[in-house]
Write an enzyme that holds these catalytic residues in place. Structure first.
Site, PDB file in Angstrom:
ATOM      1  N   HIS A  19      19.815   6.124  -2.771  1.00 48.29           N
ATOM      2  CA  HIS A  19      19.704   5.312  -4.157  1.00 48.29           C
ATOM      3  C   HIS A  19      19.632   5.894  -5.438  1.00 48.29           C
ATOM      4  O   HIS A  19      19.490   7.135  -5.303  1.00 48.29           O
ATOM      5  CB  HIS A  19      18.703   4.135  -3.874  1.00 48.29           C
ATOM      6  N   HIS A  22      16.818   9.160  -5.380  1.00 48.06           N
ATOM      7  CA  HIS A  22      17.398  10.263  -5.111  1.00 48.06           C
ATOM      8  C   HIS A  22      18.595  10.774  -5.635  1.00 48.06           C
ATOM      9  O   HIS A  22      18.804  12.056  -5.882  1.00 48.06           O
ATOM     10  CB  HIS A  22      18.022  10.081  -3.627  1.00 48.06           C
ATOM     11  N   CYS A 127      -1.692   5.940   7.011  1.00 47.61           N
ATOM     12  CA  CYS A 127      -0.555   5.235   6.640  1.00 47.61           C
ATOM     13  C   CYS A 127       0.568   5.598   6.918  1.00 47.61           C
ATOM     14  O   CYS A 127       0.986   6.987   6.742  1.00 47.61           O
ATOM     15  CB  CYS A 127      -0.480   5.038   5.125  1.00 47.61           C
ATOM     16  N   CYS A 130       3.224   6.816   4.275  1.00 47.53           N
ATOM     17  CA  CYS A 130       2.947   8.090   3.666  1.00 47.53           C
ATOM     18  C   CYS A 130       2.883   9.162   4.854  1.00 47.53           C
ATOM     19  O   CYS A 130       3.030  10.504   4.494  1.00 47.53           O
ATOM     20  CB  CYS A 130       1.541   8.115   3.198  1.00 47.53           C
ATOM     21  N   CYS A 144      -2.561   0.748   1.081  1.00 52.34           N
ATOM     22  CA  CYS A 144      -2.057   1.889   0.662  1.00 52.34           C
ATOM     23  C   CYS A 144      -1.495   1.590  -0.829  1.00 52.34           C
ATOM     24  O   CYS A 144      -0.639   0.592  -1.003  1.00 52.34           O
ATOM     25  CB  CYS A 144      -1.166   2.523   1.526  1.00 52.34           C
ATOM     26  N   HIS A 147       2.694   1.877  -0.474  1.00 49.43           N
ATOM     27  CA  HIS A 147       3.371   1.340   0.391  1.00 49.43           C
ATOM     28  C   HIS A 147       2.896  -0.181   0.447  1.00 49.43           C
ATOM     29  O   HIS A 147       3.607  -0.936   1.155  1.00 49.43           O
ATOM     30  CB  HIS A 147       3.261   1.587   1.755  1.00 49.43           C
ATOM     31  N   LYS A 296       9.639  -1.975  -9.301  1.00 51.42           N
ATOM     32  CA  LYS A 296       9.728  -0.735  -8.469  1.00 51.42           C
ATOM     33  C   LYS A 296      11.041  -0.826  -7.409  1.00 51.42           C
ATOM     34  O   LYS A 296      11.328  -1.952  -6.760  1.00 51.42           O
ATOM     35  CB  LYS A 296       8.587  -0.707  -7.298  1.00 51.42           C
ATOM     36  N   LYS A 299      13.339  -1.632  -0.824  1.00 55.17           N
ATOM     37  CA  LYS A 299      14.402  -2.176   0.007  1.00 55.17           C
ATOM     38  C   LYS A 299      14.414  -3.687   0.276  1.00 55.17           C
ATOM     39  O   LYS A 299      15.221  -4.226   0.202  1.00 55.17           O
ATOM     40  CB  LYS A 299      13.873  -1.443   1.422  1.00 55.17           C
TER      41      LYS A 299
END
Ligand code: MSP
Length: 514
Positions: A19, A22, A127, A130, A144, A147, A296, A299
């Site tokens: 995405h 990256h 987590c 992570c 977390c 996440h 943010k 997905k």
């Protein structure tokens, strides 16, 4: 300056498609290698796929597929995406490559033999996102931070790398080498992590819970923690331990990462390297996050912004330009399609594209489709030449701190100056007056030469379009052979070279509102 330049991106998890995030890191790495290559350095870009660990196993389970199949699928997807988008990857490491696994196993055994790894019982909050035990600082309202999910309480007997043995040294290193970790705010953050008190690093997972990983060479009941395995890809990818070029590449290394993985790179990794008797990487450069429409990237929100979709809609280089032009290195940036369109229309279509088409339209009409011989440079031409000559030092300075937006700003000053120059000289008017034929020739030569210098400087950012501009102005030197700053010297364009008008380079993006 070393004659080598080695840049890495994080090796990406194989649980999702590539995405915008990256893509940004990888495009930046590609831009840096192109720039350094043009400066005469030998370059190497390493990326890859991080395939072990619980996260990948969860995805495979959810899809009802074998984990190796899922990992191979996404790994191929990353590799193919970079190649289709014209990103020059030299090494692509899969952490499931036997050669990488052998390096990890060898390092584990050596650290174990050297007394750097202990066996202990540990309880904590883990987590899965992570892939690590969390500390208080990682939690917000019991979840977390990264996440937004509740960690699990776990007690396990595990192997620990004696990471804390290296903290005093690391504090000193971070303090005494301010250029090692850039920008400054992340160096401070790393020092704060050390001050907050970190323990040793758990580097094993019992196989009864997770068997998707590299087996510990000294205990077959365990596999290696995914981060310990993944970081070593930076070494296995360049022939560690005894490849002939290993040392020279390592000494020239830059790791590019985003702020999400600062801790493993700024703390775990230098400590691991020291335990192995190796120096830290030459530089760790940390960028901010791309948000999309002020949210943010995630997905579940479905706002991932796929580079392939961007390619299909706008062309990849245009998207690439936007990423490099809009992000201030180190700071978060917000992607919206409106901003992309506004930026592309202003800089590429109206400014650069227009200069190319006007200049080459006129060489077609007034100078026989050839680069004309210039007369003496007057004050107006000198202004263009000065703008062209001022760009490289500014670009070089900006690139040293990865501020691509500044580098592009500096290059576009040449385009602005040349467009103003054209308005001032009005060669379309001068062409009607036979006494001013020399004037027209000087003006069009000046424009073509400014375009040559602009295109050479833009080549690391917009490789295909720059190459096209050079081709259209009849510049014969191939981009792969071009050298900065040598080839930027004013007057490099051959008089008489054939020019080609061609289709618009950057068509304006029309929207419903425009
Ligand atoms: N597998 C680990 C890295 C191991 S490196 C030894 C990992 N993978 S990841 O797939 O999650 O990639 C994280 C990296 O992707 C970030 O550090 C950054 O380079 C890039 N990005 C992912 N999302 C991003 C944004 N929203 N914005 C900018 N870049 C981010 O972590």
């Amino acid at each position: 300056m070393s004659d080598r330049f080695f840049v890495t991106t994080p090796i990406y998890y194989v649980n999702a498609e590539p995405h915008i995030g990256h893509t940004y890191t990888t495009v930046l790495a590609d831009t840096l290698t192109r720039f350094e290559r043009m400066r005469g350095r030998e370059t190497l870009l390493l990326t890859g796929s991080d395939e072990h660990g619980e996260k990948i196993l969860e995805v495979a389970k959810a899809r009802g597929e074998a984990v190796a199949t899922v990992a191979a699928h996404y790994s191929d997807l990353f590799r193919e995406t970079w190649s289709e988008l014209g990103i020059g990857v030299d090494r692509f490491v899969r952490t499931t490559d036997p050669q990488h696994e052998a390096v990890v196993s060898d390092v584990l055994q050596r650290l174990f033999d050297a007394g750097q790894i202990d066996f202990r019982e540990y309880s904590g909050l883990y987590c899965v996102g992570c892939e690590r035990f969390l500390t208080d600082r990682d939690l917000e309202d019991g979840l977390c931070r990264d996440h937004e999910r509740a960690p699990e309480e776990r007690t396990e007997a595990n192997y620990f790398f004696r990471m804390s043995d290296h903290f005093e040294w690391l504090k000193g290193y971070l303090t005494e080498n301010p250029e090692f970790l850039q920008p400054e705010r992340y160096r401070k953050e790393a020092l704060a992590m050390l001050d907050a008190g970190l323990g040793d690093l758990c580097i094993s997972r019992p196989k009864k819970r997770l068997d998707w990983g590299i087996e510990l060479p000294f205990d077959a009941d365990y596999v290696c923690y995914v981060w310990f395995d993944a970081l070593l890809s930076y070494l296995s990818g360049i022939g560690y331990p005894d490849g002939p070029d290993f040392e020279s590449w390592w000494a020239a290394s830059t790791h590019l990462i985003a702020k999400d993985i600062l801790k493993p790179h700024a703390i775990f990794w230098p400590a691991m390297l020291r335990a192995m008797g190796l120096a830290p990487p030459h530089r760790l450069a940390v960028h901010g996050y791309w948000n999309v429409d002020d949210r943010k990237v995630s997905k579940s929100l479905g706002n991932m912004v796929s580079p392939r979709a961007m390619e299909a809609t706008y062309g990849f280089e245009v998207f690439r330009y936007y990423l490099l032009r809009d992000m201030v290195f180190g700071v978060d940036s917000n992607f919206t399609e409106e901003r992309l369109i506004a930026r592309v229309n202003a800089d590429l279509a109206n400014n650069l594209g227009n200069l190319v088409s006007r200049s080459l339209n006129m060489t077609g009409r007034y100078t026989d489709g050839r680069v004309p011989p210039p007369g003496a440079l007057g004050p107006a031409e000198s202004r263009v030449r000065e703008a062209a000559e001022a760009a490289f030092p500014a670009v070089e300075k900006a690139m040293a701190s990865l501020q691509t937006h500044r580098a592009l700003e500096a290059i576009f000053k040449i385009v602005d100056t040349t467009n103003r120059y054209l308005e001032e000289k009005e060669p379309w008017r001068a062409a009607k007056d036979p006494d001013r034929a020399q004037d027209v020739q000087t003006t069009l030569y000046t424009c073509c030469e400014a375009l040559r210098i602009t295109a050479l400087l833009l080549a690391p950012f917009l490789p295909e379009h720059s190459s096209e501009i050079l081709c259209r102005i009849g510049y014969e030197r191939r981009l792969e052979e071009a050298r900065l700053p040598e080839d930027l010297a004013w007057g490099g364009l051959a008089v008489g070279a054939e020019t080609v008008k061609g289709a618009p380079l950057f068509p304006r993006i029309e929207t419903a509102e425009s």
